[in-house]
Scaffold this active site. Sequence first.
Site, PDB file in Angstrom:
ATOM      1  N   ARG A 123     -57.670 -25.519  -3.438  1.00 17.43           N
ATOM      2  CA  ARG A 123     -58.094 -24.106  -3.567  1.00 17.43           C
ATOM      3  C   ARG A 123     -57.486 -23.394  -4.772  1.00 17.43           C
ATOM      4  NH1 ARG A 123     -57.236 -24.047   2.147  1.00 17.43           N
ATOM      5  NH2 ARG A 123     -59.200 -24.602   3.172  1.00 17.43           N
ATOM      6  N   LYS A 145     -64.301 -18.620 -17.463  1.00 13.03           N
ATOM      7  CA  LYS A 145     -65.532 -19.227 -16.920  1.00 13.03           C
ATOM      8  C   LYS A 145     -65.345 -20.740 -16.925  1.00 13.03           C
ATOM      9  CE  LYS A 145     -69.298 -16.057 -17.971  1.00 13.03           C
ATOM     10  NZ  LYS A 145     -70.507 -15.854 -18.780  1.00 13.03           N
ATOM     11  N   GLU A 187     -70.656 -19.334 -32.314  1.00 14.33           N
ATOM     12  CA  GLU A 187     -70.013 -18.413 -31.355  1.00 14.33           C
ATOM     13  C   GLU A 187     -69.177 -17.366 -32.089  1.00 14.33           C
ATOM     14  OE1 GLU A 187     -70.888 -18.342 -28.282  1.00 14.33           O
ATOM     15  OE2 GLU A 187     -71.048 -20.335 -27.379  1.00 14.33           O
ATOM     16  N   LYS A 229     -63.181 -10.785 -27.189  1.00 16.71           N
ATOM     17  CA  LYS A 229     -63.477 -11.358 -25.864  1.00 16.71           C
ATOM     18  C   LYS A 229     -62.497 -10.809 -24.823  1.00 16.71           C
ATOM     19  CE  LYS A 229     -64.992 -15.251 -23.246  1.00 16.71           C
ATOM     20  NZ  LYS A 229     -65.516 -16.600 -23.192  1.00 16.71           N
ATOM     21  N   ARG A 243     -69.879  -7.958 -19.714  1.00 15.51           N
ATOM     22  CA  ARG A 243     -69.588  -9.321 -20.173  1.00 15.51           C
ATOM     23  C   ARG A 243     -70.845 -10.110 -20.536  1.00 15.51           C
ATOM     24  NH1 ARG A 243     -65.139 -13.707 -17.989  1.00 15.51           N
ATOM     25  NH2 ARG A 243     -65.833 -15.387 -19.368  1.00 15.51           N
ATOM     26  N   ASN A 247     -73.386 -13.433 -23.913  1.00 14.65           N
ATOM     27  CA  ASN A 247     -74.427 -14.476 -23.844  1.00 14.65           C
ATOM     28  C   ASN A 247     -75.538 -14.255 -24.856  1.00 14.65           C
ATOM     29  OD1 ASN A 247     -73.450 -16.166 -21.759  1.00 14.65           O
ATOM     30  ND2 ASN A 247     -73.872 -14.515 -20.317  1.00 14.65           N
ATOM     31  N   HIS A 250     -77.783 -17.076 -25.865  1.00 12.01           N
ATOM     32  CA  HIS A 250     -77.578 -18.166 -24.913  1.00 12.01           C
ATOM     33  C   HIS A 250     -78.776 -18.384 -23.991  1.00 12.01           C
ATOM     34  CE1 HIS A 250     -73.529 -17.796 -26.397  1.00 12.01           C
ATOM     35  NE2 HIS A 250     -73.053 -18.714 -25.573  1.00 12.01           N
ATOM     36  N   HIS A 254     -79.623 -22.029 -23.967  1.00  8.08           N
ATOM     37  CA  HIS A 254     -79.512 -22.918 -22.799  1.00  8.08           C
ATOM     38  C   HIS A 254     -80.847 -23.616 -22.531  1.00  8.08           C
ATOM     39  CE1 HIS A 254     -75.766 -20.726 -20.952  1.00  8.08           C
ATOM     40  NE2 HIS A 254     -75.453 -21.557 -21.913  1.00  8.08           N
ATOM     41  N   HIS A 267     -74.283 -27.194 -28.194  1.00 10.06           N
ATOM     42  CA  HIS A 267     -74.337 -25.854 -27.615  1.00 10.06           C
ATOM     43  C   HIS A 267     -74.436 -24.788 -28.714  1.00 10.06           C
ATOM     44  CE1 HIS A 267     -73.510 -22.596 -24.798  1.00 10.06           C
ATOM     45  NE2 HIS A 267     -72.574 -22.171 -25.609  1.00 10.06           N
TER      46      HIS A 267
HETATM   47  P1  NAD Z   1     -67.196 -30.476 -26.983  1.00 11.68           P
HETATM   48  O1  NAD Z   1     -66.172 -30.153 -25.993  1.00 11.68           O
HETATM   49  O2  NAD Z   1     -68.233 -31.480 -26.607  1.00 11.68           O
HETATM   50  O3  NAD Z   1     -66.490 -30.939 -28.318  1.00 11.68           O
HETATM   51  C1  NAD Z   1     -67.275 -31.303 -29.408  1.00 11.68           C
HETATM   52  C2  NAD Z   1     -66.936 -32.719 -29.931  1.00 11.68           C
HETATM   53  O4  NAD Z   1     -65.749 -32.674 -30.690  1.00 11.68           O
HETATM   54  C3  NAD Z   1     -66.689 -33.736 -28.841  1.00 11.68           C
HETATM   55  O5  NAD Z   1     -67.178 -34.983 -29.268  1.00 11.68           O
HETATM   56  C4  NAD Z   1     -65.170 -33.757 -28.751  1.00 11.68           C
HETATM   57  O6  NAD Z   1     -64.679 -34.954 -28.200  1.00 11.68           O
HETATM   58  C5  NAD Z   1     -64.798 -33.620 -30.197  1.00 11.68           C
HETATM   59  N1  NAD Z   1     -63.498 -33.040 -30.474  1.00 11.68           N
HETATM   60  C6  NAD Z   1     -62.882 -32.043 -29.808  1.00 11.68           C
HETATM   61  N2  NAD Z   1     -61.770 -31.669 -30.470  1.00 11.68           N
HETATM   62  C7  NAD Z   1     -61.679 -32.441 -31.560  1.00 11.68           C
HETATM   63  C8  NAD Z   1     -60.769 -32.509 -32.645  1.00 11.68           C
HETATM   64  N3  NAD Z   1     -59.768 -31.651 -32.772  1.00 11.68           N
HETATM   65  N4  NAD Z   1     -60.970 -33.458 -33.592  1.00 11.68           N
HETATM   66  C9  NAD Z   1     -62.037 -34.295 -33.511  1.00 11.68           C
HETATM   67  N5  NAD Z   1     -62.949 -34.263 -32.542  1.00 11.68           N
HETATM   68  C10 NAD Z   1     -62.772 -33.337 -31.572  1.00 11.68           C
HETATM   69  O7  NAD Z   1     -68.006 -29.174 -27.449  1.00 11.68           O
HETATM   70  P2  NAD Z   1     -67.562 -27.672 -27.694  1.00 11.68           P
HETATM   71  O8  NAD Z   1     -68.496 -27.173 -28.716  1.00 11.68           O
HETATM   72  O9  NAD Z   1     -66.119 -27.521 -27.881  1.00 11.68           O
HETATM   73  O10 NAD Z   1     -67.902 -26.970 -26.295  1.00 11.68           O
HETATM   74  C11 NAD Z   1     -69.222 -26.859 -25.836  1.00 11.68           C
HETATM   75  C12 NAD Z   1     -69.178 -26.598 -24.342  1.00 11.68           C
HETATM   76  O11 NAD Z   1     -68.505 -25.364 -24.108  1.00 11.68           O
HETATM   77  C13 NAD Z   1     -70.551 -26.474 -23.710  1.00 11.68           C
HETATM   78  O12 NAD Z   1     -70.576 -27.274 -22.558  1.00 11.68           O
HETATM   79  C14 NAD Z   1     -70.662 -25.012 -23.363  1.00 11.68           C
HETATM   80  O13 NAD Z   1     -71.445 -24.784 -22.240  1.00 11.68           O
HETATM   81  C15 NAD Z   1     -69.224 -24.637 -23.108  1.00 11.68           C
HETATM   82  N6  NAD Z   1     -68.928 -23.222 -23.302  1.00 11.68           N
HETATM   83  C16 NAD Z   1     -68.243 -22.596 -22.317  1.00 11.68           C
HETATM   84  C17 NAD Z   1     -67.910 -21.266 -22.452  1.00 11.68           C
HETATM   85  C18 NAD Z   1     -67.070 -20.587 -21.403  1.00 11.68           C
HETATM   86  O14 NAD Z   1     -66.900 -19.358 -21.471  1.00 11.68           O
HETATM   87  N7  NAD Z   1     -66.518 -21.307 -20.461  1.00 11.68           N
HETATM   88  C19 NAD Z   1     -68.264 -20.564 -23.608  1.00 11.68           C
HETATM   89  C20 NAD Z   1     -68.967 -21.232 -24.594  1.00 11.68           C
HETATM   90  C21 NAD Z   1     -69.289 -22.575 -24.427  1.00 11.68           C
HETATM   91  N1  GLY Z   2     -69.150 -17.394 -23.157  1.00 11.36           N
HETATM   92  C1  GLY Z   2     -69.593 -16.269 -22.429  1.00 11.36           C
HETATM   93  C2  GLY Z   2     -68.555 -15.717 -21.528  1.00 11.36           C
HETATM   94  O1  GLY Z   2     -67.438 -16.188 -21.473  1.00 11.36           O
HETATM   95  O2  GLY Z   2     -68.836 -14.785 -20.813  1.00 11.36           O
END
Ligand code: NAD
Ligand code: GLY
Length: 366
Positions: A123, A145, A187, A229, A243, A247, A250, A254, A267
């Site tokens: 939990r 998130k 972003e 943010k 908030r 998006n 997005h 998406h 993304h």
């Molecule tokens: P990712 O996590 O897939 O990383 C991108 C690539 O880079 C991967 O192949 C990873 O292994 C590689 N990598 C990571 N760090 C590295 C480094 N320092 N050197 C070399 N390679 C490296 O993609 P991302 O763009 O970081 O994240 C995208 C994800 O984030 C999506 O799933 C999206 O939905 C999510 N997201 C979440 C939020 C949130 O608020 N939680 C906001 C925006 C996006």
């Molecule tokens: N990436 C959108 C949020 O965190 O609300």
Amino acid sequence: MFCNYSTVHVDLGARSYQIEICEDVFSDAAYFSSWSGSFALIVTNEVIAPLYSDRLRKKIENYFGRVIVIILNDGELCKNSKSIEKIYDVLLENGCDRKTVIFALGGGVVGDMAGFAASTYMRGIPFVQVPTTLLAQVDSSVGGKTAINHPLGKNMIGSFYQPQLVICDIGTLDTLPAREISAGLAEVIKYAPIYDAAFMDWLELSMDGLMAKDHLLLAYAVKRCCEIKAEIVGVDERESGLRAILNFGHTFGHAIETGMGYGVWLHGEGVAAGMVMAAELSRRLGMLDAAFVERLKALIQRAGLPIKGPVIDPKDNAGRYLELMRIDKKSEAGEIRFVLIDGPGKAVVRPAPDALVREVIDACCA
Ligand code: NAD
Ligand code: GLY
């Protein structure tokens, strides 16, 4: 050598935390000394592990009885319940207790999954974000998130669960491929039209340096994005209103990610093309002038990102976008709600007529 560029505070009462923006954190920083316990679990993936996991493990071994590393497969396709099961298995097999701290070492995919596992194991156990992509440093590691994908929709299973600390080491971006820097810049750009028109001017001046991974420029971009943010999340942690503006782009983005199959478009690439569509929709609704849409498109192109969306269904492309967008979390009773730009630096969330959205998709896909 270690240096601290800045600290951003996320003010959420009992759930407040710091975002440390620094350089070379694995050398001699003391950030980790306030953490201790019987167990720490580093969640990372096969790409990041050889680069950074030993360095993080050695750093935190001083403070934990046992440090376990779980190495997941790489990529958006693995952001699913199977990966979460693997994390639960390791936690349970090793007798990890409620004081176990999860360290999420990686990009948004690792961070979203590690956060989701932390929010649900027993939990809820503490977790620390150590984001290693630009996208994760400016967005996904901050604000709590967490999510995994479902085959029918992106980020559909998840929770709101804040980390206890975020450590953005700008130096880790040196190993990040150019395509991923661009994806992160989507972003970064997002924050300007929705919240800070002056940041748009700064981005126009700084884009070449950001693309060349200038550390001082990257550190400023990470700081400004995290400040914005933090301000938004501080007002509306669980997205009951403001908030949702985060998006921007997005809703279309998406749909692109799901429609193309997870991982085909990054993304950030989906968000980039999605921001153009959302800006164009804003223009057609009389909220934004054509000059600003052109400025935004030019900035997105300079960041190496697409300004046209893909055709995801040759038979009825706009229809497929609309079908996928109805699953969006902002939809209410099947009505899609878009983040639109009501003049530079100001965003609103509202529905738009299907016919107009179809026109925009037809005009903005290739
Ligand atoms: P990712 O996590 O897939 O990383 C991108 C690539 O880079 C991967 O192949 C990873 O292994 C590689 N990598 C990571 N760090 C590295 C480094 N320092 N050197 C070399 N390679 C490296 O993609 P991302 O763009 O970081 O994240 C995208 C994800 O984030 C999506 O799933 C999206 O939905 C999510 N997201 C979440 C939020 C949130 O608020 N939680 C906001 C925006 C996006
Ligand atoms: N990436 C959108 C949020 O965190 O609300």
